[in-house]
Design an enzyme around this catalytic site. Structure first.
Site, PDB file in Angstrom:
ATOM      1  N   ASP A 138      37.976 -26.037 -37.807  1.00 38.77           N
ATOM      2  CA  ASP A 138      37.599 -27.416 -38.130  1.00 38.77           C
ATOM      3  C   ASP A 138      38.735 -28.206 -38.776  1.00 38.77           C
ATOM      4  OD1 ASP A 138      35.121 -27.028 -37.023  1.00 38.77           O
ATOM      5  OD2 ASP A 138      34.095 -26.725 -38.940  1.00 38.77           O
ATOM      6  N   ARG A 259      19.173 -28.340 -28.336  1.00 39.78           N
ATOM      7  CA  ARG A 259      19.590 -27.855 -29.659  1.00 39.78           C
ATOM      8  C   ARG A 259      20.071 -29.041 -30.492  1.00 39.78           C
ATOM      9  NH1 ARG A 259      24.590 -26.275 -32.389  1.00 39.78           N
ATOM     10  NH2 ARG A 259      24.724 -24.054 -32.885  1.00 39.78           N
TER      11      ARG A 259
HETATM   12  O1  LIG Z   1      26.642 -26.884 -34.218  1.00 40.98           O
HETATM   13  C1  LIG Z   1      27.257 -25.867 -34.561  1.00 40.98           C
HETATM   14  O2  LIG Z   1      26.693 -24.768 -34.725  1.00 40.98           O
HETATM   15  C2  LIG Z   1      28.743 -25.923 -34.794  1.00 40.98           C
HETATM   16  C3  LIG Z   1      29.378 -27.264 -34.581  1.00 40.98           C
HETATM   17  C4  LIG Z   1      30.839 -27.240 -34.876  1.00 40.98           C
HETATM   18  O3  LIG Z   1      31.500 -26.232 -34.793  1.00 40.98           O
HETATM   19  C5  LIG Z   1      31.504 -28.472 -35.310  1.00 40.98           C
HETATM   20  O4  LIG Z   1      30.863 -29.534 -35.351  1.00 40.98           O
HETATM   21  O5  LIG Z   1      32.705 -28.408 -35.626  1.00 40.98           O
HETATM   22 FE   LIG Z   2      33.346 -26.503 -35.868  1.00 40.48          FE
END
Ligand SMILES: O=C(O)CCC(=O)C(=O)O
Ligand SMILES: [Fe+2]
Length: 280
Positions: A138, A259
Site C-alpha cells: 500500500d 463483495r
Molecule cells: O479489499 C481488500 O481486502 C483489500 C483492498 C486493498 O488491498 C487496498 O485497497 O489496497
Molecule cells: Fe492494499
C-alpha cells in the site's frame, strides 16, 4: 489536542491485527447501504467499482466522475447527515484501535487518501482499474499510507465466493532487500497476541474474547506461520496493518456474488491528512 511529532506515529513495530469487536454487524450493514446507494449512481463496466466520499470519485463505465459535480443535488438526496456521521464514527473507532494496538497516539495519525468503498463482482475486467487482484504494497501504491485498515461489509461464502484477502509473506521476503523495508524502521514484525495469532489458524478478537476464524481448512497451519488468509464470516470485521513492504498482499479474484469493503487509510504526515467528508 496533543500534537506529537511523527515519532509518536511512525510504526516502530510492523504488524497486523484483526478484530470483530469494534464494529457491529448492524453498523456494517448500515454503512454498506450507504455504499450501495452511492455506487448505484455509477459503477464500473468491469468487476471493480469504487466510491470515495472524500474526493467524490465514483467509477462510471470505464472512467471515474466526481459524483458531487456530476450528479449535483441528487447526491444530497441520497446521502443523509446520519450516513456521514456513522462513517466518521466508524473511522474514529478504527483509528483508536490502531493507535492502541501499535502503542501510538491517535491524535498523531491522520486520515489520508485514498479512503474508499470498493464493490467487486465477477465481471470481466475492462480497464486496468478493474484489476484489483495484483499483489501490492500500500505504501508503494498509494504513497502516503502508514497504516491501512479494511472494514469488510459482506460475508465470504454467503454474499460472494473467492475474493479472500491474502498476505504474501514469502514473496515479500524474497523480493525485498532488508534495506528497502519501508514503514517500520527495520523493526520486527508483530502478529498481535490477543488480536491475531497464527499458530493453528487465525484468532480474531470478538466481543466475548478470542475465537478461531471459521472456515479455514484444518491444514491451514501447514501453509506457513505467517501467511494469513483473512475473510470468512466477515461483515463488520476490521483488519489493519502497517502499510510497508512487510505487508505485501493481494485479493483473490471474486468468482461469484458481490463483495463490499472499505479501505480506510492513515498517515503520520499532517501534510497528507484529509478531513471527514461533509455533506454540503
Ligand atoms: O479489499 C481488500 O481486502 C483489500 C483492498 C486493498 O488491498 C487496498 O485497497 O489496497
Ligand atoms: Fe492494499
Amino acid at each position: 489536542m496533543l500534537d506529537l511529532p511523527v515519532g509518536g506515529c511512525t510504526p516502530r513495530k510492523c504488524g497486523r491485527g484483526i478484530t470483530d469487536a469494534i464494529i457491529s454487524r448492524g453498523e456494517a450493514e448500515r454503512i454498506r447501504r450507504l455504499a450501495e446507494k452511492g455506487l448505484s449512481l455509477g459503477g464500473s463496466d468491469g468487476g471493480a467499482s469504487i466510491l470515495d466520499l472524500h474526493s467524490g470519485a465514483l467509477s462510471l463505465g470505464k472512467h471515474f466522475v466526481n459524483m458531487y459535480r456530476y450528479f449535483g443535488d441528487k447526491v444530497r438526496d441520497i446521502f443523509t447527515k446520519e450516513d456521514f456521521h456513522l462513517y466518521s464514527e466508524l473511522r474514529q473507532r478504527i483509528q483508536q484501535k490502531i493507535a492502541l494496538t501499535f502503542g501510538i497516539s491517535s491524535a498523531s495519525m491522520y486520515l489520508t487518501k485514498p479512503t474508499f468503498f470498493s464493490r467487486i463482482n465477477s465481471s470481466e475486467a475492462k480497464t486496468t482499474h478493474d484489476e484489483y487482484w495484483h499483489p501490492h504494497i500500500d505504501k508503494v501504491t498509494y504513497g502516503s499510507f502508514d497504516y491501512t485498515s479494511l472494514l469488510y461489509l459482506s460475508d465470504y461464502t454467503e454474499d460472494f465466493g473467492g475474493g479472500r484477502f491474502v498476505f504474501m509473506d514469502e514473496g515479500a521476503n524474497r523480493t525485498v532487500e532488508p534495506r528497502a523495508v519501508l514503514g517500520c524502521n527495520g523493526g520486527p514484525m508483530s502478529l498481535f497476541p490477543g488480536t491475531i495469532l497464527v499458530v493453528s489458524g487465525v484468532w480474531i478478537e470478538s466481543a466475548t474474547g478470542l475465537r478461531l476464524m471459521p472456515g479455514l481448512p484444518a491444514s491451514f497451519a501447514a501453509f506457513s506461520d505467517l501467511v494469513l488468509i483473512v475473510l470468512p464470516d466477515s461483515t463488520g470485521r476490521v483488519s489493519f496493518f502497517t502499510s510497508g513492504t512487510e505487508n505485501l498482499h493481494r485479493v483473490e479474484k471474486v468468482h461469484w456474488g458481490t463483495r463490499y469493503a472499505i479501505t480506510i487509510s492513515f498517515t503520520c504526515n499532517p501534510d497528507h491528512g484529509i478531513g471527514d467528508p461533509v455533506i454540503t
